[in-house]
Structures are given as structure tokens and as C-alpha cells.
Design a protein around this motif. Structure first.
Motif, short mmCIF file in Angstrom:
data_model
loop_
_atom_site.label_atom_id
_atom_site.label_comp_id
_atom_site.label_asym_id
_atom_site.label_seq_id
_atom_site.Cartn_x
_atom_site.Cartn_y
_atom_site.Cartn_z
N LEU A 45 8.64 -14.04 -7.69
CA LEU A 45 9.58 -13.10 -7.93
C LEU A 45 9.38 -12.24 -9.22
CD1 LEU A 45 12.88 -14.35 -6.14
CD2 LEU A 45 11.30 -12.70 -5.32
N SER A 48 6.45 -10.26 -9.34
CA SER A 48 6.57 -9.12 -8.64
C SER A 48 7.31 -7.97 -9.21
CB SER A 48 7.06 -9.45 -7.20
OG SER A 48 7.38 -8.25 -6.41
N THR A 74 1.78 -6.19 -5.40
CA THR A 74 3.33 -6.30 -5.26
C THR A 74 3.65 -6.65 -3.85
OG1 THR A 74 3.35 -4.84 -7.28
CG2 THR A 74 5.30 -5.23 -5.74
N SER A 75 3.03 -5.96 -2.85
CA SER A 75 3.43 -6.03 -1.36
C SER A 75 2.97 -7.40 -1.17
CB SER A 75 2.45 -5.02 -0.67
OG SER A 75 2.71 -5.18 0.85
N LYS A 78 5.57 -9.83 -2.57
CA LYS A 78 6.72 -9.90 -1.87
C LYS A 78 6.57 -10.75 -0.47
CE LYS A 78 8.77 -5.61 -3.58
NZ LYS A 78 9.21 -4.20 -3.21
N LYS A 82 8.77 -13.98 0.52
CA LYS A 82 9.53 -14.06 1.82
C LYS A 82 9.20 -15.55 2.20
CE LYS A 82 10.49 -11.71 6.23
NZ LYS A 82 9.99 -10.79 7.12
#
Length: 417
Positions: A45, A48, A74-75, A78, A82
Motif C-alpha cells: 500500500l 502504491s 500502481t494497478s 493494487k 487486494k
């Protein structure tokens, strides 16, 4: 850490838990997975967020291709975040469920043993009465004097739900009021709690998960009939930080209590000896850890004082590891002697639960250094009525009726049945 682990293993061994070392290692391994995953998640996190801040700057500088590459990174982060969050939630839930199924670690004074036969008698008080030749057990006396009706209860509800009638009902009410008044005089604050609880309350005080199936469960609304007033009263303080100046907390409450008593059978459960519904006055204390065993002694003395005022012979037992309750660190049982049955009947358990419940409840206080700490919770029956009534009826029977203990007469309004 190793010293704490050895203490837990030793304590669980006293309870007869098989391979406690493996159980504790499973907890530690799962906790390590949780911690490692949390660190990875925090790092992901953080990366990111840092990259996200770079995108705007790169776009302002006209570096669109570089900005697009950062967007892709970044994607990906993420997506990884998750996945890590899902893993973390899984590990946390598995750890929580595992801990829910580990009982409290007994106090060092708890003796080893496998059953109630290994409990230690630490004190006896009073003289066992000699009854006349035609003395009867209470299940015959209640029929003779028509004061408690099991047949009617069975007709209306089922076995274990008696009707109390006439002087039997008044004796019940007298005992409840006497116990409450004595608790108030000892500094307890009276509450009348709900007799139905939600799942969170059952988990908070350790009744859930209900491994023995002893709680009545209304499945449509997912609520439970209380097994003891300890549950709703202690849950009053769930998710609380108690001000130090408000400690100790001392509560007393009267409630009917409900237990399925699954698997109970035999002569030991005749009459009032074991019921599905019964009345009980419960005392609760919430204490600072350094004061909790002083409070435990005080609660035991309070219960003993009630039995002495009722003029019932009693004894105090320290429960062994194999007989102590799931949530308790230390329990003393008080038993009265039933002269007609010629046996001891448990009428009270007083327990120090230490931090076992407060950890689940998130029940804390701030010490002098403003550091947040878990409190200790304690509970005790003061008293459960059915076996008290049985002992009063049996021990006080004469050829001309049953004599009411003097301390109860201002409550009953009569001195004999």
C-alpha cells in the motif's frame, strides 16, 4: 515469550488437552502468517501510494509514457494489495476461530485432575442435621405439601420446567429478595438484564461457540436464552475503556436461567437437582488485575455468608483442571449438604476469569501511566435457587412440617410449610 508458552502448555495440560504444544504452535504459526502478510500489505500500500503521487508529477512534466508505466505498476500493486488483504482476512478469521476453541489457562493453584472426583475440599462449615425416621427427599415433600409441580410443568412445557405454587412460589421470591438485599448491602449495584442475548454477547463471554450444545438457540432471530446473568451483565461493558476512578465495578442481577442440560440423566438429576429453567442471583465484578484475587476472596466470603445465614451446612471446593469451567482461571464451588439425599449439592461457583473475557470483549482501562490494559472479570452465583430450596426443604423437615430459616421469614411472611 518461551516462558509464557511453557506456562500456557502446562496450564492446558492440567485441563487434559491432548498435545497442547502442537495446538500452541499452530496458533503461533498462524499468527506469524498474519503478521508477515500484514507487513507485506502495508509495504504494498505504501509503494502504491508513493507511485500514485508520482503520476501527477510526471503528467505535469509531459512524461506521459513514463506516467503510463507507473500507472501499470500502481494497478499491479493494487491487485496484489487486494490479494494480500483477502489472505490477511482469512488468516485473522482462522486465528480467531482457533483461539475461540482454546479454554482459559488455569491459575497455578488449580490442582491437576480429570473429573469432579479430583477437586480439593478446602473448607467445611456447619453440622449435618439428623432427620427423623420418616424423612423424605424433596421430590416427595413437594408433592406432599403441593408447593412445586413437575407434572404440570411437563404438561405445559416439558420435563425440567416446574411450576412453583403457593408457599413454594413465595419461598422462591423470598430467596431472590434476600439474596439481592444482601448483595446490595455488600456494595453491589443492581441491574435487571435481558434474558435473551445476541451472538456477539455469547462470543464475548465465551459461551459461544457452544461446543456442548447447552444453550437454547432461537435460530430465526439468531438469539440465545441466557445460561446465567453473567453473560448480559458482563456484556454491558463490551468495547469499553473504563475510567480508573470507576473501578471496581460490582453488579448484581436476578434472572431466570436456561440450560438444555443435554445428556443429563440418573438419580443425581431428580427433582430440583437439575432443571432446564431455574432462578439465580449472580454477582459480577470487573477489577484491575492486581486486585482481582482479593475480589475473588471477597466474593467467596459473600456466598459463604449467605449459606451461614440460611443455616445450611456447606463445603468449599477448589476445582481441578479437568472440572474447571471453560472460561475460568480459578473456580471455587460451594456445596450444601442434603440430609435426605445424603449427598453434597453444588449451589454456587465463583470464578476469576482474569483477561479471558475482557480480551474478547475489548474491556480495558488506562493505568496511571495512561497505558491501556485489559481488566479482569469475575462472576459468582449468589445464589442458584433450586438446590438451595431442595436443601432447605430436606434439612428443615420435621414430622409437623418444614421450618423456614429465620432470616427468610420477613420475606415469606410464614415460618413453616
Amino acid at each position: 515469550m518461551k516462558e509464557d508458552q511453557d506456562k500456557v502448555v502446562k496450564g492446558l495440560t492440567k485441563r487434559g488437552i491432548a498435545k497442547p504444544e502442537s495446538l500452541i504452535q499452530e496458533v503461533l504459526d498462524l499468527d506469524q502468517k498474519r503478521r508477515t502478510t500484514q507487513v507485506k500489505l502495508d509495504d504494498t500500500l505504501s509503494q502504491s501510494n508513493n507511485l500514485a503521487r508520482q503520476i501527477g508529477q510526471l503528467m505535469r512534466e509531459g512524461k506521459k509514457e513514463e506516467a503510463d508505466r507507473v500507472k501499470t505498476q500502481t494497478s499491479e500493486l493494487k491487485q496484489l494489495g487486494k490479494s494480500l488483504q483477502e489472505n490477511l482476512s482469512t488468516f485473522e478469521e482462522e486465528l480467531k476461530q482457533l483461539l475461540y476453541n482454546i479454554p482459559n489457562v488455569p491459575h497455578e493453584s488449580v490442582p491437576e485432575g480429570n473429573s469432579d472426583q479430583d477437586n480439593e475440599v478446602i473448607y467445611e462449615h456447619g453440622k449435618i442435621p439428623s432427620l427423623h425416621d420418616t424423612a423424605k427427599p424433596h421430590w416427595e415433600l413437594i408433592k406432599e405439601y403441593d408447593i412445586i409441580d413437575f407434572d404440570l410443568g411437563n404438561k405445559v412445557t416439558g420435563a425440567g420446567f416446574p411450576f412453583y405454587k403457593g408457599k413454594g412460589a413465595r419461598l422462591q421470591r423470598a430467596l431472590i429478595n434476600f439474596f439481592l438485599d444482601e448483595a446490595l448491602a455488600a456494595g453491589y449495584y443492581e441491574v435487571q438484564p435481558p434474558i435473551v442475548i445476541n451472538e456477539a454477547s455469547g462470543i464475548g463471554t465465551g459461551q459461544l461457540p457452544d461446543k456442548e450444545g447447552q444453550m437454547y438457540h432461537a435460530t430465526k432471530d439468531n438469539v440465545y436464552l441466557i445460561p446465567t446473568a453473567e453473560v448480559p451483565i458482563t456484556n454491558m461493558y463490551r468495547d469499553s475503556i473504563i475510567k480508573s476512578e470507576n473501578l471496581p465495578i460490582k453488579n448484581v442481577g436476578y434472572t431466570p436461567c436456561f440450560r438444555r442440560e443435554a445428556g443429563s440423566w440418573g438419580a443425581d438429576v431428580r427433582g430440583l437437582n437439575r432443571l432446564h429453567q431455574f432462578d439465580k442471583v449472580e454477582i459480577i465484578q470487573i477489577q484491575k488485575p492486581e486486585k482481582s484475587y482479593e475480589a475473588f476472596d471477597e466474593m467467596c466470603k459473600h456466598v459463604q455468608g449467605l449459606l451461614e445465614k440460611l443455616n445450611l451446612p456447606y463445603r468449599v471446593l477448589r476445582l481441578c483442571g479437568g472440572d474447571i469451567g471453560y472460561t475460568a482461571a480459578l473456580t471455587f464451588d460451594m456445596e450444601v449438604y442434603s440430609a435426605a439425599q445424603k449427598r453434597w449439592l453444588e449451589v454456587s461457583s465463583v470464578s476469576n476469569v482474569e483477561t479471558y473475557q475482557s480480551n474478547r470483549l475489548k474491556l480495558r482501562y488506562k493505568d496511571e501511566s495512561k497505558k491501556t490494559k485489559l481488566l479482569h472479570t469475575l462472576n459468582g452465583s449468589a445464589l442458584a435457587l433450586p438446590r438451595i430450596v431442595a436443601a432447605i426443604l430436606e434439612n428443615n423437615q420435621t414430622e409437623n412440617g418444614i421450618v423456614i430459616p429465620e432470616v427468610l421469614r420477613k420475606y415469606t411472611g410464614f415460618d413453616k410449610i
